[in-house]
Write a protein that holds these residues in place. Structure first.
Motif, short mmCIF file in Angstrom:
data_model
loop_
_atom_site.label_atom_id
_atom_site.label_comp_id
_atom_site.label_asym_id
_atom_site.label_seq_id
_atom_site.Cartn_x
_atom_site.Cartn_y
_atom_site.Cartn_z
N ASP A 123 -29.00 -26.34 -101.27
CA ASP A 123 -28.23 -26.34 -102.55
C ASP A 123 -27.53 -24.94 -102.87
O ASP A 123 -27.24 -24.98 -104.16
CB ASP A 123 -29.02 -26.97 -103.62
N LEU A 124 -27.59 -23.99 -102.10
CA LEU A 124 -26.99 -22.92 -102.58
C LEU A 124 -25.83 -22.63 -101.79
O LEU A 124 -25.63 -23.12 -100.80
CB LEU A 124 -27.73 -21.47 -102.00
N THR A 125 -24.85 -22.06 -102.50
CA THR A 125 -23.45 -21.72 -102.05
C THR A 125 -23.50 -20.43 -101.11
O THR A 125 -24.68 -19.61 -101.35
CB THR A 125 -22.46 -21.36 -103.10
N ILE A 126 -22.36 -20.03 -100.26
CA ILE A 126 -22.56 -18.82 -99.45
C ILE A 126 -22.83 -17.69 -100.36
O ILE A 126 -23.48 -16.76 -99.97
CB ILE A 126 -21.24 -18.85 -98.50
N PRO A 127 -21.89 -17.52 -101.63
CA PRO A 127 -22.16 -16.37 -102.28
C PRO A 127 -23.54 -16.33 -102.91
O PRO A 127 -24.20 -15.09 -102.99
CB PRO A 127 -20.97 -16.38 -103.39
N GLU A 128 -24.16 -17.40 -103.24
CA GLU A 128 -25.35 -17.34 -103.90
C GLU A 128 -26.52 -17.02 -102.86
O GLU A 128 -27.39 -16.32 -103.18
CB GLU A 128 -25.74 -18.84 -104.55
N ASN A 130 -25.76 -14.88 -100.17
CA ASN A 130 -25.61 -13.56 -99.97
C ASN A 130 -26.24 -12.86 -100.96
O ASN A 130 -27.28 -11.78 -100.76
CB ASN A 130 -24.16 -13.18 -100.00
N GLN A 131 -26.28 -13.20 -102.35
CA GLN A 131 -26.79 -12.34 -103.27
C GLN A 131 -28.30 -12.34 -103.23
O GLN A 131 -29.22 -11.54 -103.48
CB GLN A 131 -26.34 -13.11 -104.69
N LEU A 132 -28.92 -13.66 -102.85
CA LEU A 132 -30.43 -13.99 -102.83
C LEU A 132 -30.81 -13.00 -101.69
O LEU A 132 -31.87 -12.24 -101.88
CB LEU A 132 -30.65 -15.27 -102.61
N LEU A 133 -30.40 -13.14 -100.63
CA LEU A 133 -30.68 -12.17 -99.58
C LEU A 133 -30.58 -10.60 -99.54
O LEU A 133 -31.63 -9.87 -99.14
CB LEU A 133 -30.00 -12.47 -98.25
N VAL A 134 -29.56 -10.07 -100.47
CA VAL A 134 -29.73 -8.70 -100.92
C VAL A 134 -30.70 -8.38 -101.71
O VAL A 134 -31.50 -7.32 -101.55
CB VAL A 134 -28.17 -8.59 -101.86
N ASN A 135 -31.14 -9.32 -102.87
CA ASN A 135 -32.27 -9.05 -103.28
C ASN A 135 -33.54 -8.92 -102.79
O ASN A 135 -34.44 -8.32 -103.07
CB ASN A 135 -32.27 -10.15 -104.81
N GLN A 136 -33.75 -9.80 -101.74
CA GLN A 136 -34.82 -10.01 -101.03
C GLN A 136 -35.16 -8.69 -100.07
O GLN A 136 -36.09 -8.02 -99.81
CB GLN A 136 -35.02 -11.14 -100.30
N TYR A 137 -34.18 -8.32 -99.46
CA TYR A 137 -34.02 -7.21 -98.65
C TYR A 137 -34.24 -5.85 -99.32
O TYR A 137 -34.29 -4.94 -98.69
CB TYR A 137 -32.79 -7.21 -97.44
#
Length: 519
Positions: A123-128, A130-137
């Motif tokens: 249920d995430l969009t591609i921009p969402e 990207n932001q989630l992976l940036v926060n995790q990494y």
């Protein structure tokens, strides 16, 4: 407020009041201020009773009923694609080796990434994402640069129910850069619409997180106004329901038959025909295929042309079913032919068809398009005028021929096949005409069996010089009997022959018989 009505106030009230019931975006404070202003002016006597009476009620001509074809639609917003099980992604973590790669969303909606582990992406969009992976990494890498790209979308699971030819669940693959399917494309995939579909109230149900969103779509706006917004793009998990109409409109059915997503006629249908027809029963009917030729302009300098053969499938209509059942009987009531139809929602619809308007006015809408399971009933008429009978007899849903029995003093008596509306003279001529010696050419009996079981017998003196005449040369009906009587001289001769035949036998018969002597 009833969505099928538009409500307006008188000009005086709209000028004085900031309150506007047709503006849902108006602030509460402005509405309250308007109400307070009206109350104050009424108390001070500055507002007349006539003006107050106009508040909340439409002025003349402002209450307009909206037809179902113009029913308001509630369309889903064009939202970004959300991830789900089966999607394939390419994730690149720049300037860090070993963290980039291709991944697929698992059935539980998660993806396992290097270093950060399992992440829920459903249920995430591609921009969402990207932001989630940036926060995790960012927990392990200073200022990470992450890009995620959808490489292969998952197959879409879409359910169609209601008035389509093949309802059910459909899995539609998105390959090679294809666009996501639209509503009309999915209807085509389901075999098109049925004749009783109501495309002004198409329902779309879409899951949004933990709740369901409901939308209403009016495809008549697409067909008649070219409003492409009604042809919405579908998403994975969408449920589309095509409701049934309470009453079939033949004009709408004809328009839907011309639409590329409309009614399809490739399948054989099974219908029952009963009542005043010659062969009642159940019939399997196939759509008619008509070939047409379309000219094409030739290329090059030759200026020649070619033709392209195109096959058009024509629907099964009411008159075709009646023809297949042997045609109508002479006493059929074609003004009240009934078509009983069961819709997919389990309700029954009774369509009363006046086929006389098809004959008299050429109204093609009366030749109803049939669907599988229809039951056709042709009732019996209480009374028909001669003009109506002759018109019905030559209709294409009447028998192609009638059977008339010509007996008595004719050359070739028996059952004879004639065209509808053949006359008494034509029947006698078809039987080889009168016997030149034995027939009474001035006395012919027309015997007719009536629908109520009674028999009518008319004695007619034929006149071969007349056209159709109710007295001397009437038109015939199926199963009529024409009896050509014996002349008086022949009857007397036959009587004498019977009386003197025993005496002739005593005299030895042959040339010595008394009958031969008399003759």
């Amino acid at each position: 407020m009833n969505p099928y009505f538009t409500l307006g106030f008188s000009p005086l009230v709209n000028d004085m009041l900031p309150l506007n019931a047709m503006n849902p975006r108006q602030s509460f404070s402005s509405k309250f201020s308007g109400a307070l202003l009206v109350s104050t002016m009424a108390c001070l006597g500055l507002w007349t009773q006539e003006a107050l009476a106009q508040i909340g009620s439409p002025s003349p001509g402002q209450l307009q009923q909206v037809s179902p074809q113009n029913a308001p639609s509630v369309l889903p917003p064009e939202s970004e694609y959300t991830l789900g099980p089966g999607d394939r992604l390419r994730v690149d973590v720049l300037q860090v080796e070993g963290l980039s790669g291709e991944y697929q969303v698992l059935v539980d909606g998660t993806i396992g990434f290097p270093l950060i582990g399992t992440v829920r992406v459903v249920d995430l969009t591609i921009p969402e994402l990207n932001q989630l992976l940036v926060n995790q990494y960012a927990k392990y890498i200073r200022r990470p640069l992450v890009t995620a790209i959808l490489t292969v979308p998952r197959p879409l699971s879409i359910t169609l129910a209601g008035e389509v030819n093949s309802p059910g669940a459909y899995a539609l693959a998105i390959e090679g850069g294809q666009k996501f399917p639209t509503l009309t494309q999915v209807i085509q995939q389901a075999g098109g619409l049925t004749p009783v579909s109501d495309i002004s109230r198409v329902q779309l149900r879409r899951q949004k997180g933990n709740y369901e969103e409901n939308y209403s779509i009016n495809l008549w706006e697409l067909l008649r106004e070219g409003n492409s917004r009604q042809n919405v793009t579908l998403r994975d998990g969408d449920i589309v329901i095509i409701p049934s109409k309470t009453a079939t409109d033949p004009r709408e059915v004809r328009q839907l038959a011309d639409a590329n997503f409309g009614i399809r006629f490739e399948q054989e249908i099974n219908v029952a025909v009963i009542g005043e027809i010659f062969r009642p029963g159940s019939y399997k009917l196939s759509p008619a295929i008509r070939a047409s030729s379309i000219g094409e302009v030739g290329g090059g300098g030759g200026g020649g042309g070619s033709s392209l053969n195109v096959e058009n499938t024509q629907p099964v209509r009411l008159t075709q079913a009646i023809q297949e059942a042997g045609g109508i009987k002479s006493q059929a009531d074609i003004r009240n032919v009934e078509v009983r139809r069961e819709n997919r929602d389990g309700n029954f619809e009774l369509i009363v068809v006046n086929l006389w308007e098809l004959l008299d006015e050429g109204n093609l809408d009366k030749d109803v398009i049939l669907q599988n399971g229809d039951v056709i009933t042709v009732p019996q008429a209480k009374q028909l005028s001669p003009d109506e009978f002759e018109a019905i007899a030559t209709a294409n849903f009447s028998p192609r021929s009638i059977t008339v029995n010509v007996v008595g003093e004719v050359r070739r008596g028996g059952a004879i096949q004639l065209q509808p509306n053949s006359t008494l003279n034509q029947a006698i001529l078809a039987a080889g005409s009168f016997d030149p010696i034995r027939a009474d050419k001035a006395s012919v009996d027309l015997i007719r069996l009536n629908p109520d079981g009674t028999v009518t017998r008319l004695n007619i003196a034929p006149d071969f010089g007349l056209n159709i005449s109710s007295d001397r040369n009437p038109t015939l009906r199926n199963n009529d009997v024409v009896l050509v009587n014996t002349s008086g001289l022949t009857q007397a001769t036959d009587t004498l022959r019977e009386l003197f035949s025993p005496i002739g036998a005593l005299l030895g018969g042959g040339g010595l018989s008394l009958i031969n002597l008399i003759n």
